[in-house]
Design an enzyme around this catalytic site. Structure first.
Site, PDB file in Angstrom:
ATOM      1  N   CYS A 288       0.802  -1.230   0.000  1.00 48.61           N
ATOM      2  CA  CYS A 288       0.000   0.000   0.000  1.00 48.61           C
ATOM      3  C   CYS A 288       0.837   1.283   0.000  1.00 48.61           C
ATOM      4  O   CYS A 288       0.389   2.321  -0.469  1.00 48.61           O
ATOM      5  CB  CYS A 288      -0.917  -0.017   1.214  1.00 48.61           C
ATOM      6  SG  CYS A 288      -1.652  -1.626   1.513  1.00 48.61           S
TER       7      CYS A 288
ATOM      8  N   HIS B 115      -3.747   6.333  -0.402  1.00 47.69           N
ATOM      9  CA  HIS B 115      -3.958   4.913  -0.722  1.00 47.69           C
ATOM     10  C   HIS B 115      -5.441   4.601  -0.543  1.00 47.69           C
ATOM     11  O   HIS B 115      -6.037   4.930   0.490  1.00 47.69           O
ATOM     12  CB  HIS B 115      -3.106   4.037   0.205  1.00 47.69           C
ATOM     13  CG  HIS B 115      -3.516   2.612   0.201  1.00 47.69           C
ATOM     14  ND1 HIS B 115      -3.601   1.875  -0.957  1.00 47.69           N
ATOM     15  CD2 HIS B 115      -3.908   1.776   1.204  1.00 47.69           C
ATOM     16  CE1 HIS B 115      -4.019   0.657  -0.659  1.00 47.69           C
ATOM     17  NE2 HIS B 115      -4.213   0.570   0.633  1.00 47.69           N
TER      18      HIS B 115
ATOM     19  N   ASN C 286      -9.648  -1.784  -3.550  1.00 43.54           N
ATOM     20  CA  ASN C 286      -8.305  -1.540  -3.006  1.00 43.54           C
ATOM     21  C   ASN C 286      -7.303  -2.344  -3.842  1.00 43.54           C
ATOM     22  O   ASN C 286      -7.220  -3.558  -3.717  1.00 43.54           O
ATOM     23  CB  ASN C 286      -8.282  -1.980  -1.536  1.00 43.54           C
ATOM     24  CG  ASN C 286      -6.910  -1.832  -0.890  1.00 43.54           C
ATOM     25  OD1 ASN C 286      -5.890  -1.751  -1.573  1.00 43.54           O
ATOM     26  ND2 ASN C 286      -6.880  -1.802   0.425  1.00 43.54           N
TER      27      ASN C 286
END
Lengths: 325, 78
Positions: free
Chosen positions: A111, A252, A282
Site C-alpha cells: 500500500c 492509498h 483496493n
C-alpha cells in the site's frame, strides 16, 4: 529539480466482482457491503495471470504511446512476484524488449509502495544514474484471499499501472517515510515464503497455493489513524507548503470508511479529496497511481496542480510526498 | 464530555440505532447486528472526538459502554 509523472497507463483484468455477486454468494445485501467498504466493483486476475502479466500489458501500452524513450531503470513494485528469485523486473525487461543496460529493481511493498518507488526514482534521477524510469505497480492480492472471507474479498482488487518518471523544473520533492514493524503481522500473507511455509494442513484447509492474506482490520485501521495525519503534517512542513496550497489529496485507496474518517480528522475539504474506490476497490500498490490516472481522465487532476500522495499499510509502512503535476 | 453525552453521540454514529439502546452497562458487542465494522466506528468516534487512537487490544479490554468511556478518560492527557 523535481520529478515528472505525467505519463500513465493502466491495465485491468477482464473479470469483475460486483456487490451483487458477493451478496448472492454470501447471502447478504449489496447496501451492507457498500456501507462497509465504499466499493461497488473489483477486478480479479485470471487463474494463470500473474502481477507481471498485468504490469506487462500496462507497460506495453505506455511504451507504445510514448515511443523512442530510453528507459534507464525499471522498478516493479508488487507483493506478488513471479518467483522469489530472480527479480521479476528482470523478466519484464526481457518481455518488454528493453535494452540490456536497463537497471532492474523489484520493490516488495504494498500500500505504501508507490511512494517508496517514487522516492527511489527521485534518488536515481537526482544522482544522475537515470534520466527516464519505467515504474510499474501491480498486485494480484485476490489470489491470496480465502473464498469464505467476505471482509477481504469485498475490499481487494487487482490492477496494474505503468508510469514514466523523469526530472522536471519544479522544486525538488520532499519525502516522508516511516515503518513500524511491530505491526507486521497485522497484515501479511501467511504461507508465502520461508518464515511460515505451507504445510499439508494449510494447503488442504485454504486451497490457496500462494499463501493466505491475514488481516487484523481493527489494528490496521488504528495504525492508519495514528500514522497518516502526522505524516501529512510532516510532508507539508518539510516541503514548505501550506495545507491550503494543496490542490488534491490522493491517499492509498484502502477502504471508504477509513478514508472518510481520515478526511474528517484532517479537515480536508471533500472537493480536494479524491477517491475512486467505488469503481476499482483496493488495488494495493496500484491504488494511488490508478487514482491519479482516473482523476486525470475525469479532469479532476490538471496540469500544474500540487498533489499530496500518501501511502500506508502493509509493513507497517508509510510514505508521502507532494507531486507538482 | 460526560457519560450521557458520550453515549448519545456514540448512538448517533450507528445507523438506525434507536435512542436509548446503549446504557452504561450495555455489553456493546451484544448489540443487534454487531460486526467488526462497529469496532471501527467506535475507534473512529473516539479518535475524532477525543484525538485518542484506540487499537484492537484496547477494545478487547472493555466490555460495557461504561468501560469504553472510562478507558477514554484514562487515556486523555492530564
Amino acid at each position: 529539480m523535481g520529478l515528472s509523472l505525467d505519463k500513465l497507463s493502466i491495465h485491468l483484468p477482464s473479470q469483475v466482482l460486483t456487490n451483487e455477486m458477493l451478496a448472492k454468494e454470501f447471502k447478504t445485501d449489496t447496501a451492507d457491503i457498500f456501507k462497509r467498504t465504499g466499493i461497488e466493483t473489483r477486478y480479479l486476475s485470471a487463474k494463470n495471470e500473474t502481477a507481471s502479466d498485468l504490469a506487462y500489458q500496462a507497460a506495453k501500452k505506455l511504451l507504445s504511446e510514448n515511443p523512442g524513450k530510453k528507459i534507464d531503470f525499471l522498478i516493479f513494485c508488487s507483493d506478488c512476484f513471479d518467483y522469489i528469485a530472480p527479480a521479476t523486473s528482470c523478466i519484464l525487461q526481457d518481455r518488454l524488449s528493453l535494452p540490456q543496460n536497463t537497471g532492474c529493481i523489484d520493490l516488495p511493498y504494498g500500500c505504501s509502495g508507490f511512494v517508496y518507488g517514487l522516492g527511489i526514482a527521485n534518488g536515481l534521477l537526482h544522482s544522475g544514474m537515470a534520466e527516464t524510469i519505467l515504474f510499474l505497480t501491480c498486485d494480484t492480492s485476490t489470489k491470496t484471499l480465502h473464498p469464505e472471507n467476505l471482509e477481504q474479498r469485498s475490499l481487494f482488487s487487482d490492477a496494474a499501472v505503468a508510469m514514466l518518471i523523469t526530472k522536471n523544473n519544479s522544486p525538488i520533492n520532499s519525502f516522508v517515510f516511516g515503518s513500524d514493524g511491530s505491526g507486521a503481522l497485522d497484515l501479511y500473507i501467511e504461507g508465502s515464503a520461508f518464515r511460515k511455509p505451507q504445510d499439508d494442513n494449510f494447503k488442504r484447509e485454504t486451497g490457496l497455493p500462494y499463501g493466505q492474506m491475514v488481516m487484523n482490520g481493527t489494528n490496521v485501521f488504528s495504525f492508519a489513524l495514528r500514522t497518516v495525519p502526522p505524516m501529512i503534517n510532516d510532508t507539508l512542513k518539510k516541503s514548505g507548503i501550506a495545507f491550503d496550497e494543496i490542490d488534491l489529496f490522493v491517499f492509498h485507496q484502502a477502504n471508504g470508511f477509513l478514508l472518510e474518517t481520515l478526511r474528517k480528522k484532517m479537515n480536508i475539504p471533500k472537493e480536494k479529496f479524491y477517491t475512486n474506490l467505488k469503481d476499482y476497490g483496493n488495488t494495493v500498490a496500484s491504488s494511488i497511481p490508478l487514482a491519479l490516472y482516473t482523476a486525470e481522465q475525469e479532469k479532476v487532476l490538471k496540469k500544474g496542480m500540487k498533489v499530496l500522495v500518501a501511502g500506508f499499510g502493509v509493513g507497517n509502512s508509510w510514505g508521502a510526498t507532494i507531486i507538482n503535476y | 464530555m460526560l457519560l450521557e453525552e458520550f453515549i448519545s453521540k456514540l448512538e448517533g454514529e450507528f445507523d438506525d440505532m434507536p435512542k436509548g439502546t446503549l446504557q452504561p452497562d450495555t455489553d456493546y458487542r451484544s448489540i443487534k447486528g454487531w460486526s467488526s465494522m462497529h469496532a471501527l466506528i467506535i475507534i473512529a468516534f473516539v479518535d475524532i472526538n477525543f484525538n485518542i487512537t484506540l487499537n484492537g487490544s484496547d477494545l478487547k479490554a472493555t466490555k460495557t459502554v461504561s468501560d469504553l468511556y472510562n478507558l477514554v478518560q484514562q487515556k486523555r492527557p492530564a
